[in-house]
Design an enzyme around this catalytic site. Structure first.
Site, PDB file in Angstrom:
ATOM      1  N   ASN B 106     -32.440   6.012 -23.678  1.00 40.42           N
ATOM      2  CA  ASN B 106     -32.996   6.334 -24.768  1.00 40.42           C
ATOM      3  C   ASN B 106     -32.571   5.305 -26.120  1.00 40.42           C
ATOM      4  OD1 ASN B 106     -33.562   8.607 -23.441  1.00 40.42           O
ATOM      5  ND2 ASN B 106     -31.599   9.808 -23.687  1.00 40.42           N
ATOM      6  N   CYS B 107     -32.431   3.972 -25.661  1.00 40.42           N
ATOM      7  CA  CYS B 107     -32.210   3.180 -26.866  1.00 40.42           C
ATOM      8  C   CYS B 107     -33.460   2.448 -27.089  1.00 40.42           C
ATOM      9  CB  CYS B 107     -31.096   2.068 -26.488  1.00 40.42           C
ATOM     10  SG  CYS B 107     -29.536   2.680 -26.591  1.00 40.42           S
TER      11      CYS B 107
END
Lengths: 94, 108, 118
Positions: B106-107
């Site tokens: 999720n970066c």
């Protein structure tokens, strides 16, 4: 503004096990909102519990050619769907 | 000191094969970001590699990276300023890249 | 009712992505310090079985992924009692820290928001 105790949002077709489970979980004071494939149920609405208000998302109903079958259901647009979720104390997304 | 041959990496600098990782490779990857690895970095890198072995995932986001470090090593290290100073940019992403682990999901 | 989310996984592990996406959702809520718990029911209780060996199917072990839940701040892992019976999942064959619930429907009504996986 009316208050909804539990808003059940169902997106599964009537044959899906989760649909069956959702229907058996309905309690007085609850409201049912049909979206996506769940709107297929508007053609067979007599199965639902009496006294439970039933809404269906109009774009999904119309997309499936079910506009004429939905006399027991209140059709809502996206904005009205958001209103329903805002009125609900609790939401269960099946 | 001779530089090791850099193994294959993807367009974001993550190793294609986890087994290519070594301390030397880690130092080379860190050099891309102008980071010279010291004891503090290694502590976090070791933590991340242990975390990966245990959970088969990198902490999926910065926030969860910070949380997991805090859980394991305490508040002094498990805070975003500390980790940001060690691993500038997006700390979870930078640290996982150096540690030879997959990109946190999720970066951005 | 205080705000809390229950993520329900009722699909078996592996073979579909819905469960993993639900797990991601739970982790994301926890990342932002929102109260969140997971409930496993139906075939979903098979997520909780110990000693899953996934190298041959080349997938990450959901058992190991799930073990990160407490680290990230997911409050509770619940398992539906009837489903555990059905799949012969006994406390000793289950990962640590799971709370068995006799009434999933009651649990669902104790949360302000419930979302089923997939």
């Amino acid at each position: 503004m009316t208050h909804i105790h539990v808003l059940h949002i169902l997106n599964k077709a009537p044959s899906h096990p989760r649909s069956v489970e959702c229907l058996s979980a309905l309690m007085p004071g609850d409201t049912l909102l049909l979206i996506e494939n769940a709107v297929l149920a508007v053609a067979s609405l007599n199965e639902y519990r009496a006294g439970i208000p039933v809404f269906a998302l109009a774009p999904d109903v119309i997309a499936r050619g079910l506009g004429e079958c939905s006399e027991n259901t209140t059709l809502v647009d996206f904005a009205a769907m958001v209103d329903l979720t805002a009125q609900a104390q609790q939401i269960i997304s099946w | 000191m001779t530089h090791p041959v850099m193994p294959a990496r993807n367009n974001e600098g993550f190793l294609e094969n986890a087994s290519d990782w070594s301390h030397e490779i880690a130092s080379c990857i860190a050099a891309d970001d102008n980071i010279e690895l010291n004891k503090k970095h290694w502590e976090i890198i070791e933590f991340l590699r242990t975390f990966y072995k245990e959970h088969e995932m990198s902490p999926p986001s910065n926030r969860l990276f910070v949380k997991s470090v805090k859980e394991a090593l305490g508040e002094e290290r498990g805070n975003s300023i500390y980790l940001m100073q060690l691993f500038p940019g997006t700390p979870a992403k930078t640290a996982c890249r150096i540690a030879g682990l997959p990109r946190p999901t999720n970066c951005l | 009712m205080s705000k809390s989310t229950l993520i329900v996984i009722d699909q078996p592990p592996y073979g579909a992505w819905a469960g993993r996406e639900a797990l991601d959702m739970a982790f994301s809520l926890a990342a932002f310090d929102q109260r969140v718990s997971l409930l496993f029911m139906g075939a979903g209780v098979n997520w909780l079985r110990k000693s899953q060996e996934t190298s041959e199917i080349e997938q990450k072990s959901v058992e190991k992924n799930l073990s990160a839940a407490p680290v990230f701040g997911v409050e509770k892992l619940y398992a539906d009692a009837a489903a555990c019976d059905q799949y012969s999942l006994f406390p000793e064959s289950m990962i640590a820290g799971v709370v068995i619930t006799e009434s999933s429907s009651e649990l669902i009504r104790q949360h302000s928001h419930t979302a089923f996986a997939g």
